[in-house]
Motif scaffolding. Sequence first.
Motif, PDB file in Angstrom:
ATOM      1  N   LYS A  13     -14.258  32.493 -56.452  1.00  0.00           N
ATOM      2  CA  LYS A  13     -13.339  31.379 -56.662  1.00  0.00           C
ATOM      3  C   LYS A  13     -12.090  31.856 -57.407  1.00  0.00           C
ATOM      4  CE  LYS A  13     -16.618  27.530 -56.607  1.00  0.00           C
ATOM      5  NZ  LYS A  13     -17.239  26.431 -57.388  1.00  0.00           N
ATOM      6  N   GLY A  14     -10.958  31.446 -56.904  1.00  0.00           N
ATOM      7  CA  GLY A  14      -9.705  31.841 -57.545  1.00  0.00           C
ATOM      8  C   GLY A  14      -9.148  33.152 -57.042  1.00  0.00           C
ATOM      9  N   GLN A  15      -9.940  33.896 -56.266  1.00  0.00           N
ATOM     10  CA  GLN A  15      -9.459  35.161 -55.734  1.00  0.00           C
ATOM     11  C   GLN A  15      -8.508  34.904 -54.569  1.00  0.00           C
ATOM     12  OE1 GLN A  15     -10.170  38.223 -56.869  1.00  0.00           O
ATOM     13  NE2 GLN A  15     -11.491  37.442 -58.515  1.00  0.00           N
ATOM     14  N   PRO A  16      -7.481  35.719 -54.421  1.00  0.00           N
ATOM     15  CA  PRO A  16      -6.556  35.521 -53.289  1.00  0.00           C
ATOM     16  C   PRO A  16      -7.263  35.775 -51.965  1.00  0.00           C
ATOM     17  CG  PRO A  16      -6.113  37.595 -54.421  1.00  0.00           C
ATOM     18  CD  PRO A  16      -7.093  36.844 -55.283  1.00  0.00           C
ATOM     19  N   LYS A  17      -6.969  34.959 -50.985  1.00  0.00           N
ATOM     20  CA  LYS A  17      -7.564  35.106 -49.662  1.00  0.00           C
ATOM     21  C   LYS A  17      -6.933  36.300 -48.955  1.00  0.00           C
ATOM     22  CE  LYS A  17     -10.053  31.455 -50.293  1.00  0.00           C
ATOM     23  NZ  LYS A  17     -11.503  31.591 -50.574  1.00  0.00           N
ATOM     24  N   ILE A  18      -7.760  37.147 -48.383  1.00  0.00           N
ATOM     25  CA  ILE A  18      -7.274  38.329 -47.686  1.00  0.00           C
ATOM     26  C   ILE A  18      -7.099  37.994 -46.205  1.00  0.00           C
ATOM     27  CG2 ILE A  18      -7.765  40.729 -47.074  1.00  0.00           C
ATOM     28  CD1 ILE A  18      -9.451  40.922 -49.593  1.00  0.00           C
ATOM     29  N   LYS A  19      -5.892  38.158 -45.719  1.00  0.00           N
ATOM     30  CA  LYS A  19      -5.608  37.873 -44.323  1.00  0.00           C
ATOM     31  C   LYS A  19      -5.711  39.148 -43.489  1.00  0.00           C
ATOM     32  CE  LYS A  19      -2.547  33.963 -45.276  1.00  0.00           C
ATOM     33  NZ  LYS A  19      -1.191  33.386 -45.083  1.00  0.00           N
ATOM     34  N   ASP A  20      -6.019  38.967 -42.231  1.00  0.00           N
ATOM     35  CA  ASP A  20      -6.088  40.092 -41.303  1.00  0.00           C
ATOM     36  C   ASP A  20      -4.696  40.694 -41.163  1.00  0.00           C
ATOM     37  OD1 ASP A  20      -6.469  41.895 -39.308  1.00  0.00           O
ATOM     38  OD2 ASP A  20      -7.241  40.476 -37.830  1.00  0.00           O
ATOM     39  N   PRO A  21      -4.494  41.966 -41.571  1.00  0.00           N
ATOM     40  CA  PRO A  21      -3.146  42.552 -41.512  1.00  0.00           C
ATOM     41  C   PRO A  21      -2.672  42.805 -40.078  1.00  0.00           C
ATOM     42  CG  PRO A  21      -4.759  44.201 -42.144  1.00  0.00           C
ATOM     43  CD  PRO A  21      -5.484  42.889 -42.129  1.00  0.00           C
ATOM     44  N   THR A  22      -3.585  42.869 -39.121  1.00  0.00           N
ATOM     45  CA  THR A  22      -3.212  43.125 -37.723  1.00  0.00           C
ATOM     46  C   THR A  22      -3.929  42.126 -36.822  1.00  0.00           C
ATOM     47  OG1 THR A  22      -4.968  44.766 -37.561  1.00  0.00           O
ATOM     48  CG2 THR A  22      -2.778  45.578 -38.103  1.00  0.00           C
ATOM     49  N   PRO A  23      -3.575  40.852 -36.899  1.00  0.00           N
ATOM     50  CA  PRO A  23      -4.330  39.825 -36.161  1.00  0.00           C
ATOM     51  C   PRO A  23      -4.254  39.963 -34.650  1.00  0.00           C
ATOM     52  CG  PRO A  23      -2.309  38.921 -37.067  1.00  0.00           C
ATOM     53  CD  PRO A  23      -2.451  40.294 -37.645  1.00  0.00           C
ATOM     54  N   ASP A  24      -3.208  40.620 -34.128  1.00  0.00           N
ATOM     55  CA  ASP A  24      -3.036  40.699 -32.685  1.00  0.00           C
ATOM     56  C   ASP A  24      -3.454  42.055 -32.111  1.00  0.00           C
ATOM     57  OD1 ASP A  24      -1.962  38.115 -32.653  1.00  0.00           O
ATOM     58  OD2 ASP A  24       0.021  38.888 -33.187  1.00  0.00           O
ATOM     59  N   SER A  25      -4.021  42.916 -32.938  1.00  0.00           N
ATOM     60  CA  SER A  25      -4.396  44.248 -32.470  1.00  0.00           C
ATOM     61  C   SER A  25      -5.725  44.212 -31.728  1.00  0.00           C
ATOM     62  CB  SER A  25      -4.509  45.217 -33.660  1.00  0.00           C
ATOM     63  OG  SER A  25      -3.270  45.336 -34.300  1.00  0.00           O
ATOM     64  N   ARG A  26      -5.832  45.029 -30.708  1.00  0.00           N
ATOM     65  CA  ARG A  26      -7.090  45.157 -29.983  1.00  0.00           C
ATOM     66  C   ARG A  26      -8.060  46.014 -30.787  1.00  0.00           C
ATOM     67  NH1 ARG A  26      -5.719  47.780 -24.464  1.00  0.00           N
ATOM     68  NH2 ARG A  26      -8.008  47.702 -24.348  1.00  0.00           N
ATOM     69  N   VAL A  27      -9.320  45.688 -30.664  1.00  0.00           N
ATOM     70  CA  VAL A  27     -10.355  46.497 -31.303  1.00  0.00           C
ATOM     71  C   VAL A  27     -10.596  47.731 -30.440  1.00  0.00           C
ATOM     72  CG1 VAL A  27     -12.753  46.586 -32.055  1.00  0.00           C
ATOM     73  CG2 VAL A  27     -11.434  44.485 -32.351  1.00  0.00           C
ATOM     74  N   ARG A  28     -10.408  48.897 -31.014  1.00  0.00           N
ATOM     75  CA  ARG A  28     -10.547  50.144 -30.264  1.00  0.00           C
ATOM     76  C   ARG A  28     -11.364  51.147 -31.065  1.00  0.00           C
ATOM     77  NH1 ARG A  28      -4.864  52.415 -28.707  1.00  0.00           N
ATOM     78  NH2 ARG A  28      -6.235  53.907 -27.663  1.00  0.00           N
ATOM     79  N   ILE A  29     -11.976  52.070 -30.362  1.00  0.00           N
ATOM     80  CA  ILE A  29     -12.686  53.181 -30.989  1.00  0.00           C
ATOM     81  C   ILE A  29     -11.879  54.439 -30.732  1.00  0.00           C
ATOM     82  CG2 ILE A  29     -14.790  54.571 -31.033  1.00  0.00           C
ATOM     83  CD1 ILE A  29     -16.322  52.133 -30.090  1.00  0.00           C
ATOM     84  N   ARG A  30     -11.438  55.076 -31.805  1.00  0.00           N
ATOM     85  CA  ARG A  30     -10.695  56.330 -31.678  1.00  0.00           C
ATOM     86  C   ARG A  30     -11.589  57.493 -32.101  1.00  0.00           C
ATOM     87  NH1 ARG A  30      -6.796  52.518 -33.354  1.00  0.00           N
ATOM     88  NH2 ARG A  30      -4.954  52.482 -31.997  1.00  0.00           N
ATOM     89  N   GLY A  31     -11.343  58.632 -31.512  1.00  0.00           N
ATOM     90  CA  GLY A  31     -12.182  59.794 -31.810  1.00  0.00           C
ATOM     91  C   GLY A  31     -13.537  59.716 -31.121  1.00  0.00           C
ATOM     92  N   ARG A  32     -13.554  59.172 -29.903  1.00  0.00           N
ATOM     93  CA  ARG A  32     -14.818  58.958 -29.206  1.00  0.00           C
ATOM     94  C   ARG A  32     -15.548  60.255 -28.866  1.00  0.00           C
ATOM     95  NH1 ARG A  32     -12.609  54.692 -24.841  1.00  0.00           N
ATOM     96  NH2 ARG A  32     -10.761  55.976 -25.192  1.00  0.00           N
ATOM     97  N   ALA A  33     -14.824  61.362 -28.843  1.00  0.00           N
ATOM     98  CA  ALA A  33     -15.486  62.642 -28.572  1.00  0.00           C
ATOM     99  C   ALA A  33     -16.530  62.967 -29.627  1.00  0.00           C
ATOM    100  CB  ALA A  33     -14.442  63.763 -28.511  1.00  0.00           C
ATOM    101  N   ASN A  34     -16.352  62.404 -30.822  1.00  0.00           N
ATOM    102  CA  ASN A  34     -17.318  62.672 -31.886  1.00  0.00           C
ATOM    103  C   ASN A  34     -18.678  62.027 -31.608  1.00  0.00           C
ATOM    104  OD1 ASN A  34     -15.923  64.161 -34.214  1.00  0.00           O
ATOM    105  ND2 ASN A  34     -14.436  62.585 -33.679  1.00  0.00           N
ATOM    106  N   ILE A  35     -18.710  61.010 -30.770  1.00  0.00           N
ATOM    107  CA  ILE A  35     -19.998  60.416 -30.398  1.00  0.00           C
ATOM    108  C   ILE A  35     -20.834  61.443 -29.644  1.00  0.00           C
ATOM    109  CG2 ILE A  35     -21.110  58.598 -29.041  1.00  0.00           C
ATOM    110  CD1 ILE A  35     -18.657  56.844 -29.580  1.00  0.00           C
ATOM    111  N   VAL A  36     -20.173  62.202 -28.769  1.00  0.00           N
ATOM    112  CA  VAL A  36     -20.865  63.267 -28.036  1.00  0.00           C
ATOM    113  C   VAL A  36     -21.345  64.342 -29.004  1.00  0.00           C
ATOM    114  CG1 VAL A  36     -20.622  65.009 -26.232  1.00  0.00           C
ATOM    115  CG2 VAL A  36     -19.479  62.801 -25.990  1.00  0.00           C
ATOM    116  N   LEU A  37     -20.515  64.673 -29.982  1.00  0.00           N
ATOM    117  CA  LEU A  37     -20.898  65.693 -30.958  1.00  0.00           C
ATOM    118  C   LEU A  37     -22.076  65.227 -31.809  1.00  0.00           C
ATOM    119  CD1 LEU A  37     -17.382  66.935 -32.114  1.00  0.00           C
ATOM    120  CD2 LEU A  37     -18.874  67.888 -30.360  1.00  0.00           C
TER     121      LEU A  37
END
Length: 250
Positions: A13-37
């Motif tokens: 209570k009383g804490q500032p609400k944190i807003k999504d800094p990138t509301p329009d960005s797509r959710v992506r996975i970067r560095g997917r080659a590491n999954i293979v590793l």
Amino acid sequence: MANCHWFLHSREKGQPKIKDPTPDSRVRIRGRANIVLLAGVIGAILLSASRKPGVAFTIQGVHVELQNLIRDAMIAVLAFVSLRITRKEHRTANGFNWGPIIEVAKLFAGIFICIVPVITILRAGLDGAFAPLVAMVTGPTGAPNDLAYFWLTGALSPFLDNAPTYLVFFELAGGDPKVLMTTLGVTLAAISAGAVFMGANTYIGNAPNFMVYAIARESGIRMPGFFGYMLWSGAVLVPPFLIAGYVFFG
């Protein structure tokens, strides 16, 4: 659970609400080659467990098998490949740095080095310096005391890390995988449960605990001290441990 959510919500209570800094960005996975590793790391571990050529070396009195050396070399190569192929901006965006990793590596290197003489003493059984410990986990008939294994493994795990603790009590129970996976299956379960579950009692009981602590502290987040964390974890976890010990190993 609902009471827990209410309590945590009331603290905010009383804490500032944190807003999504990138509301329009797509959710992506970067560095997917590491999954293979990562799959390669798992494969190296499985390979070392299934392929045993029977070749071994003695290094400074320590018995080292060939498949374990190959496994470790494969993991090291995969880590190097990951460093080479992962883009620097991805690590920068994640706030990656070597500080927490180095801190954890030093701690656990010391733990695993110091565990070598302990394993040697345990192999002596009732004829060794740990004879009182052996007597505590052995019943009058010579059968293992599973509840004692659960609690003694759990008591050591928060201070030694769960992996070397598991190794200590695995050796104390005879160290024969065929016996511990069949005839003494409950004993192995007691050792495993005590090592893994009670490792959560401290920062060093599980390597990820300490890693998260180091990363949070590196980021300037205030964290409880070692014993402060133990008070919180003990209050939450000891009651379930008492019930689990009685139900499964009592």
